[in-house]
Write an enzyme that holds these catalytic residues in place. Structure first.
Site, PDB file in Angstrom:
ATOM      1  N   ARG A   1     -10.373   0.114  -0.008  1.00  0.00           N
ATOM      2  CA  ARG A   1      -9.965  -0.964  -0.928  1.00  0.00           C
ATOM      3  C   ARG A   1      -9.269  -2.129  -0.207  1.00  0.00           C
ATOM      4  NH1 ARG A   1     -10.501   3.764  -3.038  1.00  0.00           N
ATOM      5  NH2 ARG A   1     -11.010   4.083  -5.263  1.00  0.00           N
TER       6      ARG A   1
ATOM      7  N   THR B   1       5.873  14.627  -0.808  1.00  0.00           N
ATOM      8  CA  THR B   1       6.938  14.772  -1.809  1.00  0.00           C
ATOM      9  C   THR B   1       6.687  13.811  -2.982  1.00  0.00           C
ATOM     10  OG1 THR B   1       8.332  12.972  -0.976  1.00  0.00           O
ATOM     11  CG2 THR B   1       8.503  15.128   0.142  1.00  0.00           C
TER      12      THR B   1
ATOM     13  N   PHE C   1       0.107  -8.143  -9.152  1.00  0.00           N
ATOM     14  CA  PHE C   1       0.278  -6.775  -8.645  1.00  0.00           C
ATOM     15  C   PHE C   1      -0.892  -6.408  -7.731  1.00  0.00           C
ATOM     16  CE2 PHE C   1       2.308  -2.715  -8.797  1.00  0.00           C
ATOM     17  CZ  PHE C   1       1.323  -1.744  -8.809  1.00  0.00           C
TER      18      PHE C   1
ATOM     19  N   HIS D   1       8.181  11.321  -3.687  1.00  0.00           N
ATOM     20  CA  HIS D   1       8.650   9.945  -3.403  1.00  0.00           C
ATOM     21  C   HIS D   1       7.605   8.896  -3.795  1.00  0.00           C
ATOM     22  CE1 HIS D   1      10.236   6.653  -0.686  1.00  0.00           C
ATOM     23  NE2 HIS D   1      11.249   6.959  -1.471  1.00  0.00           N
TER      24      HIS D   1
ATOM     25  N   CYS E   1       0.862  -1.190   0.000  1.00  0.00           N
ATOM     26  CA  CYS E   1       0.000   0.000   0.000  1.00  0.00           C
ATOM     27  C   CYS E   1       0.889   1.227   0.000  1.00  0.00           C
ATOM     28  CB  CYS E   1      -0.884  -0.015   1.244  1.00  0.00           C
ATOM     29  SG  CYS E   1      -1.883   1.475   1.413  1.00  0.00           S
TER      30      CYS E   1
ATOM     31  N   ILE F   1       0.871   5.279  -0.189  1.00  0.00           N
ATOM     32  CA  ILE F   1      -0.035   6.413  -0.004  1.00  0.00           C
ATOM     33  C   ILE F   1       0.733   7.706  -0.253  1.00  0.00           C
ATOM     34  CG2 ILE F   1      -1.539   7.663   1.618  1.00  0.00           C
ATOM     35  CD1 ILE F   1      -1.972   5.004   3.088  1.00  0.00           C
TER      36      ILE F   1
HETATM   37  N1  LIG Z   1       5.905   5.727   1.672  1.00  0.00           N
HETATM   38  C1  LIG Z   1       5.695   4.384   1.462  1.00  0.00           C
HETATM   39  C2  LIG Z   1       6.735   3.486   1.301  1.00  0.00           C
HETATM   40  N2  LIG Z   1       8.036   3.900   1.340  1.00  0.00           N
HETATM   41  C3  LIG Z   1       9.148   3.005   1.558  1.00  0.00           C
HETATM   42  C4  LIG Z   1       9.613   2.317   0.261  1.00  0.00           C
HETATM   43  O1  LIG Z   1       8.684   1.327  -0.166  1.00  0.00           O
HETATM   44  C5  LIG Z   1      10.964   1.629   0.521  1.00  0.00           C
HETATM   45  O2  LIG Z   1      10.802   0.665   1.550  1.00  0.00           O
HETATM   46  C6  LIG Z   1      12.060   2.613   0.916  1.00  0.00           C
HETATM   47  O3  LIG Z   1      12.151   3.620  -0.068  1.00  0.00           O
HETATM   48  C7  LIG Z   1      13.414   1.920   1.073  1.00  0.00           C
HETATM   49  O4  LIG Z   1      13.767   1.260  -0.100  1.00  0.00           O
HETATM   50  N3  LIG Z   1       6.493   2.179   1.089  1.00  0.00           N
HETATM   51  C8  LIG Z   1       5.191   1.706   1.022  1.00  0.00           C
HETATM   52  O5  LIG Z   1       4.982   0.510   0.839  1.00  0.00           O
HETATM   53  N4  LIG Z   1       4.158   2.582   1.179  1.00  0.00           N
HETATM   54  C9  LIG Z   1       4.358   3.915   1.390  1.00  0.00           C
HETATM   55  O6  LIG Z   1       3.366   4.675   1.518  1.00  0.00           O
HETATM   56  C1  LIG Z   2       4.984   6.968  -0.751  1.00  0.00           C
HETATM   57  C2  LIG Z   2       5.944   7.605   0.168  1.00  0.00           C
HETATM   58  O1  LIG Z   2       7.119   7.336   0.187  1.00  0.00           O
HETATM   59  C3  LIG Z   2       5.414   8.751   0.960  1.00  0.00           C
HETATM   60  O2  LIG Z   2       4.313   8.278   1.734  1.00  0.00           O
HETATM   61  C4  LIG Z   2       6.463   9.335   1.904  1.00  0.00           C
HETATM   62  O3  LIG Z   2       5.907  10.522   2.398  1.00  0.00           O
HETATM   63  P1  LIG Z   2       6.610  11.939   2.025  1.00  0.00           P
HETATM   64  O4  LIG Z   2       6.493  12.110   0.524  1.00  0.00           O
HETATM   65  O5  LIG Z   2       5.797  12.992   2.774  1.00  0.00           O
HETATM   66  O6  LIG Z   2       8.038  11.863   2.480  1.00  0.00           O
END
Ligand SMILES: Nc1c(NC[C@H](O)[C@H](O)[C@H](O)CO)[nH]c(=O)[nH]c1=O
Ligand SMILES: CC(=O)[C@@H](O)COP(=O)(O)O
Length: 164
Positions: free
Chosen positions: A136, A95, A122, A97, A89, A91
């Site tokens: 969901r 940023t 997936f 990211h 999941c 979210i």
């Molecule tokens: N922000 C979320 C993450 N972030 C972590 C990455 O998946 C990963 O573990 C990290 O970047 C180190 O490689 N992961 C999720 O599954 N869901 C998020 O919302």
């Molecule tokens: C999907 C992510 O990595 C995200 O939830 C991390 O949060 P942020 O973009 O505020 O650092």
């Protein structure tokens, strides 16, 4: 069709083959644990509902959705599963990211489907907010884990039929 128009847990049960002879790997992300635990319960219960046996379901956890690819690859290389279900999941945060994690896991799982002979499913939620994820993962829009399990059963059955 948007999930809001097609519940993830409503399907034609008659169209689902028996999973009694199938072996599944499930790799679950630990990020957003309450959501991914719900996805996992949905997937496992659906596999069992359609005949899979407990000892034929191998489950591993990974830190985040980005690591789902590595975990799924390990299951494919180190075990004799017929399919791997990837559950996570992601979210949106503050940023970009989110975009990179989603892109990474999507491309990673797609590449596994190209490189290996078994299906990789997936089952990753990619949502704007927590509410959409909850909807969901057993909420009003059903459970993505159910959908992923049904997809796995159908893809294994398809693979078996084409090998004959
Ligand atoms: N922000 C979320 C993450 N972030 C972590 C990455 O998946 C990963 O573990 C990290 O970047 C180190 O490689 N992961 C999720 O599954 N869901 C998020 O919302
Ligand atoms: C999907 C992510 O990595 C995200 O939830 C991390 O949060 P942020 O973009 O505020 O650092």
């Amino acid at each position: 069709m948007a999930t809001s128009l097609q519940n993830l847990s409503i399907y034609d049960e008659q169209s689902v083959p028996s999973a009694s002879k199938m072996k599944f790997g499930i790799v679950v992300s630990e990020w957003n644990r309450p959501i991914t635990d719900a996805l996992y319960q949905g997937a496992k219960n659906t596999l069992l509902k359609h005949g899979a046996i407990e000892e034929n379901i191998i489950t591993i956890g990974v830190p985040g959705s980005f690591e789902l690819t590595a975990g799924a690859r390990l299951l494919a290389k180190k075990t004799d599963v017929d399919a791997v279900i990837c559950l996570g999941c992601v979210i949106q945060g503050d940023t970009p990211h989110f975009d990179y994690v989603c892109q990474g896991v999507t491309q990673g799982i797609t590449q596994l489907n190209v490189k290996f002979k078994i299906p990789f499913i997936f089952g990753v939620l990619t949502t704007d907010n927590q509410e959409q994820a909850e909807e969901r993962a057993g909420g009003k829009h059903g459970n993505k884990g159910d959908e992923a399990a049904i997809t796995a059963i159908k893809m294994v059955d398809l693979s078996c039929r084409l090998k004959k």
